[in-house]
Design a protein around this motif. Structure first.
Motif, PDB file in Angstrom:
ATOM      1  N   ASP A   1       4.858   7.512   2.040  1.00  0.00           N
ATOM      2  CA  ASP A   1       4.074   8.740   1.879  1.00  0.00           C
ATOM      3  C   ASP A   1       2.591   8.423   1.738  1.00  0.00           C
ATOM      4  O   ASP A   1       1.741   9.136   2.264  1.00  0.00           O
ATOM      5  N   GLU A   2       2.309   7.341   0.995  1.00  0.00           N
ATOM      6  CA  GLU A   2       0.913   6.926   0.802  1.00  0.00           C
ATOM      7  C   GLU A   2       0.285   6.528   2.136  1.00  0.00           C
ATOM      8  O   GLU A   2      -0.851   6.879   2.454  1.00  0.00           O
ATOM      9  N   LYS A   3       1.039   5.764   2.956  1.00  0.00           N
ATOM     10  CA  LYS A   3       0.544   5.349   4.269  1.00  0.00           C
ATOM     11  C   LYS A   3       0.289   6.559   5.155  1.00  0.00           C
ATOM     12  O   LYS A   3      -0.724   6.638   5.852  1.00  0.00           O
ATOM     13  N   LYS A   4       1.219   7.497   5.132  1.00  0.00           N
ATOM     14  CA  LYS A   4       1.068   8.694   5.964  1.00  0.00           C
ATOM     15  C   LYS A   4      -0.141   9.504   5.521  1.00  0.00           C
ATOM     16  O   LYS A   4      -0.906  10.028   6.337  1.00  0.00           O
ATOM     17  N   GLN A   5      -0.350   9.579   4.219  1.00  0.00           N
ATOM     18  CA  GLN A   5      -1.496  10.312   3.685  1.00  0.00           C
ATOM     19  C   GLN A   5      -2.812   9.664   4.128  1.00  0.00           C
ATOM     20  O   GLN A   5      -3.748  10.347   4.538  1.00  0.00           O
ATOM     21  N   ARG A   6      -2.861   8.323   4.059  1.00  0.00           N
ATOM     22  CA  ARG A   6      -4.063   7.608   4.495  1.00  0.00           C
ATOM     23  C   ARG A   6      -4.315   7.831   5.982  1.00  0.00           C
ATOM     24  O   ARG A   6      -5.451   8.010   6.416  1.00  0.00           O
TER      25      ARG A   6
END
Length: 307
Positions: free
Chosen positions: A2-7
């Motif tokens: 989720d963090e990667k997708k947000q970035r």
């Protein structure tokens, strides 16, 4: 995850400025084209330069993502060449150089303040960073002589900047300016076998101004090294990135006596060594083009259509 997708989402949103600025700059140029005789080539060249940069951007912004369908079809009909060649031919210069030439044609080269204010007014409507130069330079052989204008490279990111500087060296700038830049391209380290740097005569004006602030910009160390401009600045920008390169190139192309006085004096500045330096620039250019996945280049540069 989720963090990667947000970035990733945040990065993609941050790149939207390219599409927005591309659309707004092109629309402004189309308005000016209708009112300015002899300006067709500037719009044609601008379109190709922007489409090329959109093509190598991350994420890519092809023309289909910049314009609505109806406008896209109308532009393709009026300016077919940029659409046909942006994925195979390299631009010779960055987009805002075409904007600058349009404004100089409109205002007249003698109206320096009007030209600078017109550029600033357009830049204020654009998002920062994308396709926008930071400085303008004015060169003259003497007081009251013809003024020659240049803007800094309107690219964002290291690779587009390297590509545009190399392209300008190989196919657009005056040979003395190209030789000076090739002396330091691309690593800001002076070439061991070729020194094409020049020294402008003392009475030549070469003055840069910020397009974001109300202030004069002293030459950076790079421009001091390239053109013999007096400076106490220690900052070295990428050689060829500054507005001085385009401005001095126009000056030398048009003022032959200044060019004679400014000629390079190093014993290493021979035709053989110049060609060797140019081959090195082309080799580096091809490497950078591979890095940005622009793999169809067959050594052709885009020549704008005038009618």
């Amino acid at each position: 995850m989720d963090e990667k997708k947000q970035r990733l989402d945040e990065f993609l949103r941050s790149q939207e400025g390219f599409r927005t600025n591309a659309f707004n700059i092109i629309m402004k140029m189309l308005v000016w084209w209708k009112k300015t005789a002899g300006s067709r080539q500037f719009v044609d060249e601008l379109l190709h330069s922007i489409f090329f940069l959109g093509n190598i951007n991350i994420p890519p912004y092809p023309p289909e993502m910049i314009f609505p369908d109806e406008m896209l079809n109308a532009l393709k009909k009026e300016y077919p060449q940029p659409f046909l060649l942006y994925s195979t031919h390299l631009p010779r210069r960055s987009p805002f150089s075409c904007v600058l030439d349009m404004i100089v044609l409109q205002k007249g080269q003698e109206n320096e303040n009007q030209i600078i204010q017109s550029l600033k007014a357009l830049i204020k409507t654009l998002k920062p960073k994308f396709l926008v130069p930071s400085t303008i330079c004015v060169s003259q052989k003497s007081v009251n002589a013809v003024r020659y204008y240049g803007v800094s490279m309107s690219t964002s990111g290291a690779n587009p900047g390297k590509i545009m500087i190399a392209a300008s060296c190989c196919n657009f700038w005056d040979d003395y300016v190209a030789g000076a830049v090739m002396t330091y391209y691309p690593k800001k380290v002076k070439n061991s076998y070729f020194d094409g740097t020049i020294k402008l005569p003392e009475d030549v004006r070469c003055e840069a101004f910020s397009l974001c602030k109300e202030e004069r910009m002293p030459p950076c160390r790079s421009c001091g090294n390239l053109f013999g401009l007096r400076t106490t600045d220690t900052k070295e920008w990428a050689y060829g990135n500054c507005a001085e390169a385009e401005s001095v190139s126009k000056l030398l192309k048009n003022e032959k006596n200044v060019k004679v006085q400014a000629r390079p004096t190093s014993v290493t500045c021979t035709e053989e060594n110049r060609q060797r330096a140019k081959n090195s620039v082309l080799k580096e250019l091809k490497c950078v083009l591979c890095m940005v996945k622009f793999e169809k280049w067959d050594n052709h540069f885009y020549i704008p259509q005038t009618n």
